[in-house]
Design a protein around this motif. Structure first.
Motif, mmCIF file in Angstrom:
data_model
loop_
_atom_site.group_PDB
_atom_site.id
_atom_site.type_symbol
_atom_site.label_atom_id
_atom_site.label_comp_id
_atom_site.label_asym_id
_atom_site.label_seq_id
_atom_site.Cartn_x
_atom_site.Cartn_y
_atom_site.Cartn_z
ATOM 1 N N MET A 1 154.634 98.552 82.195
ATOM 2 C CA MET A 1 153.338 98.944 81.606
ATOM 3 C C MET A 1 153.022 100.436 81.805
ATOM 4 N N LEU A 41 141.845 108.029 97.605
ATOM 5 C CA LEU A 41 142.629 107.320 96.592
ATOM 6 C C LEU A 41 144.124 107.428 96.892
ATOM 7 N N ILE A 42 144.734 106.299 97.166
ATOM 8 C CA ILE A 42 146.162 106.318 97.495
ATOM 9 C C ILE A 42 146.938 105.780 96.294
ATOM 10 N N GLN A 43 147.723 106.669 95.677
ATOM 11 C CA GLN A 43 148.429 106.305 94.450
ATOM 12 C C GLN A 43 149.382 105.128 94.655
ATOM 13 N N GLU A 45 149.141 102.677 96.640
ATOM 14 C CA GLU A 45 148.399 101.409 96.697
ATOM 15 C C GLU A 45 147.966 100.965 95.298
ATOM 16 N N ILE A 46 147.554 101.955 94.496
ATOM 17 C CA ILE A 46 147.130 101.639 93.127
ATOM 18 C C ILE A 46 148.305 101.070 92.335
ATOM 19 N N VAL A 49 149.024 97.547 93.526
ATOM 20 C CA VAL A 49 148.054 96.576 92.983
ATOM 21 C C VAL A 49 148.347 96.310 91.505
ATOM 22 N N SER A 50 148.635 97.386 90.763
ATOM 23 C CA SER A 50 148.912 97.228 89.327
ATOM 24 C C SER A 50 150.128 96.348 89.088
ATOM 25 N N ASP A 51 151.106 96.474 89.973
ATOM 26 C CA ASP A 51 152.358 95.725 89.775
ATOM 27 C C ASP A 51 152.325 94.320 90.385
ATOM 28 N N MET A 52 151.259 93.996 91.061
ATOM 29 C CA MET A 52 151.196 92.673 91.716
ATOM 30 C C MET A 52 151.309 91.555 90.682
ATOM 31 N N GLU A 53 152.169 90.616 90.977
ATOM 32 C CA GLU A 53 152.385 89.496 90.059
ATOM 33 C C GLU A 53 151.647 88.270 90.580
ATOM 34 N N LEU A 54 151.289 87.400 89.654
ATOM 35 C CA LEU A 54 150.743 86.116 90.080
ATOM 36 C C LEU A 54 151.890 85.266 90.601
ATOM 37 N N LEU A 55 151.625 84.506 91.644
ATOM 38 C CA LEU A 55 152.674 83.648 92.200
ATOM 39 C C LEU A 55 152.264 82.191 92.019
#
Lengths: 226, 352
Positions: A1, A41-43, A45-46, A49-55
């Motif tokens: 993305m 703002l820690i890039q 971490e952002i 979070v953006s790449d976190m997948e549903l499990l």
């Protein structure tokens, strides 16, 4: 993305023409820069979070069957070929001088054959008896093995049953595990709902019972205590 | 005239169910006879809905039968066999890929739905989409007589107060972000959670998120969302589940911004509803969302979660921008006024 984001020429937002997009975007960028400047703002971490997948809880139908290939070999497993036991007999015929000598010796042997047969009779009888005994022993062993064959067939069926049972057990246990996970979620949802209901209860109480009501209740309670 | 409606599933609070009721109400007010027939409906709807198998008693070649088509079901077969004049209202079918990991049966029904849509091509008198996006899909499927009927919406139902208890609980100075819709994979609720996480962490620690919608049937997806919330250690998220209408309206009225990150929408009713209730809308541009927004609100073209969070902060904290957005939303709303939609429906039906 994120790659798509950088490549896409489309503006980040679309709004009505009456609203200035550039102004909004510059305000947004300034705000982000401001946060970055403050070190808040820690890039990484952002991005995380953006790449976190549903499990999602796994579907039990996806459990692979690990037993079947071991118990029931597929056609890919090659069986060794049956090999006969062979003995090598000396060649009676031949060519040249060697052949000629063999022929002469053969004729001599034929002359003495009755004598040879007479002399080897006991050995021949013994060999015959041994072969017959061996045949009978093998036949008897085969006769006994008939019982074992039945046992082996039964065992094979039991193994199949055990395999099916084990497989079913794994499926059922997996389903139970999924149910357990679902129950955990439902418990969590219920806990949240109970907390929410408690908050609702307090809100209702606050609305229903004003401070003057509580004073009144307190006053009424005195005679009962007495 | 007798104008009846067919549905696969009727439920209170659902956009299609609501529309069927609104159409029935409108048609009856116009002096028509109108009943709703459905395959699945809750027991408490039994005074409003009739089992579709009983339609034979009502069927007549002079009748008009309107079929709200949104999924594959046995209702299609019934619809095709009756002699009535036929109209479909196509609410779009969610691509089955969204459901494969979470609901195989629904994935199959959605897949079959698209096949059934092709079967309807030469067997209906008129095919209406509730958006131009849906009409385009109808044309692509091979329908020739098509049109657009914006979702029939009666905004008068929103003219009521906030449930006092919810007011007491949530009108506490905190910023409330709202999402309304079923908790299903194509709605990408996980993206809403992620945006909210960044918004709460970097811009507004006191923010609260209402995720208002039914998750029955999608417990595995709901569980995965709860797991995500737990992994993010996120506070102040409320999954309300299915709630009564008055509470839904209260959640709308208690909210400061409506956030929508869905990747497939045939229409998206909560957007005009938010417009009506003066809640600024930030929505991701997918499928029919842009058309539903009708040049109102803020349409996000890319899923950059941090930028969306910053945008939300800007919309909420800048009163001038908020007013401008609300003005655009108010203008956009004109498209959905009940009288206009009812008139369009009657125009289409009169052509039959």
């Amino acid at each position: 993305m994120p790659d798509e984001k950088s490549q896409s020429p489309e503006p980040f937002i679309t709004v009505n023409n009456s609203i200035n997009v550039d102004e909004i975007m510059s305000a947004i960028q300034n705000r982000i820069r401001e946060k970055k400047g403050e070190g808040l703002l820690i890039q990484s971490e952002i991005d995380e979070v953006s790449d976190m997948e549903l499990l999602p809880i796994p579907d039990f139908l996806e459990i692979p069957n690990v037993y079947e290939p071991i118990l029931y070999p597929s056609s890919k497993v090659t069986k060794k070929e049956f090999k006969k036991f062979e003995i090598t007999l000396e060649n009676e015929n031949g060519s040249g001088l060697r052949g000629l000598i063999k022929k002469i010796l053969g004729i001599i042997r034929k002359i003495f054959f009755p004598l040879v047969r007479f002399m080897t009779r006991p050995l021949y009888n013994e060999l015959k008896q041994f072969t017959t005994d061996r045949y009978n022993a093998n036949a008897y062993e085969l006769y006994l093995l008939e019982d074992y064959k039945r046992l082996v067939d039964e065992s094979k069926e039991y193994i199949k049953l055990m395999h099916n049972t084990t497989n079913n057990l794994i499926v059922e246990i997996s389903k139970l595990k999924i149910d357990q996970e679902m129950m955990k979620t439902k418990m969590k949802v219920l806990e949240d709902k109970i907390e929410f209901v408690e908050n609702r209860e307090r809100a209702i109480e606050k609305k229903m019972f004003t401070p003057s009501d509580s004073t009144l209740i307190g006053q009424q309670a005195i005679p009962i205590d007495k | 005239m007798k104008i009846h409606q067919f549905l696969t599933s009727f439920s209170f609070g659902d956009a299609i169910g609501n529309e069927a009721l609104e159409i029935q109400h409108f048609l009856r007010n116009q002096g028509n006879e109108s009943e709703i027939f459905s395959f699945i409906y809750p027991p408490r709807a039994s005074n409003k809905v009739i089992n579709y198998l009983e339609y034979d008693r009502y069927s007549d070649p002079d009748n008009i039968l309107v079929f709200h088509f949104s999924i594959g079901s046995p209702v299609t077969d019934k619809f095709l066999t009756v002699p009535d004049r036929k109209v479909i209202i196509y609410h779009n079918i969610t691509p089955h890929e969204f459901y494969i990991d979470y609901h195989r049966v629904l994935a199959k029904d959605c897949y079959n739905g698209r096949l059934e849509l092709k079967r309807l091509v030469d067997n209906v008198d008129f095919a209406l989409g509730d958006s131009e996006y849906n009409e385009l899909e109808l044309k692509e499927a091979g329908f020739t007589r098509t049109g657009v009927l914006p979702l029939v919406m009666d905004f008068d139902k929103f003219n009521c107060g906030i449930v006092p208890v919810l007011k007491e609980l949530f009108m506490d100075g905190k910023t409330n972000i709202l999402y309304v819709g079923r908790i299903i994979p194509n709605k990408k609720v996980e993206d809403i959670v992620k945006v909210f996480y960044l918004y709460q962490k970097y811009f507004n620690p006191g923010a609260r998120l209402f995720i208002v919608g039914d998750y029955r049937g999608f417990e595995r997806y709901h569980a995965a969302l709860i797991d995500l919330v737990t992994r993010l250690n996120l506070k102040n998220i409320h999954f309300t589940g299915h709630i009564p209408g008055d509470e839904l309206i209260s959640y709308f009225k208690l909210s400061h911004l409506y956030l929508h990150m869905s990747e497939h929408e045939g229409f998206c009713a909560p957007i005009p509803e938010s417009f009506y209730l003066n809640i600024p809308v930030v929505a991701f541009n997918a499928a029919a969302v842009k058309e539903t927004m009708n040049n109102g609100g803020v349409l996000v073209n890319r899923k950059d979660f941090l930028q969306v969070a910053a945008l939300m902060d800007r919309v909420i904290t800048d009163p001038v921008l908020k007013d401008s957005i609300l003005r655009t939303q108010h203008a956009a709303l004109e498209k959905y006024r009940l009288n206009r939609t009812g008139k369009i429906l009657m125009d289409y039906l009169s052509k039959l």
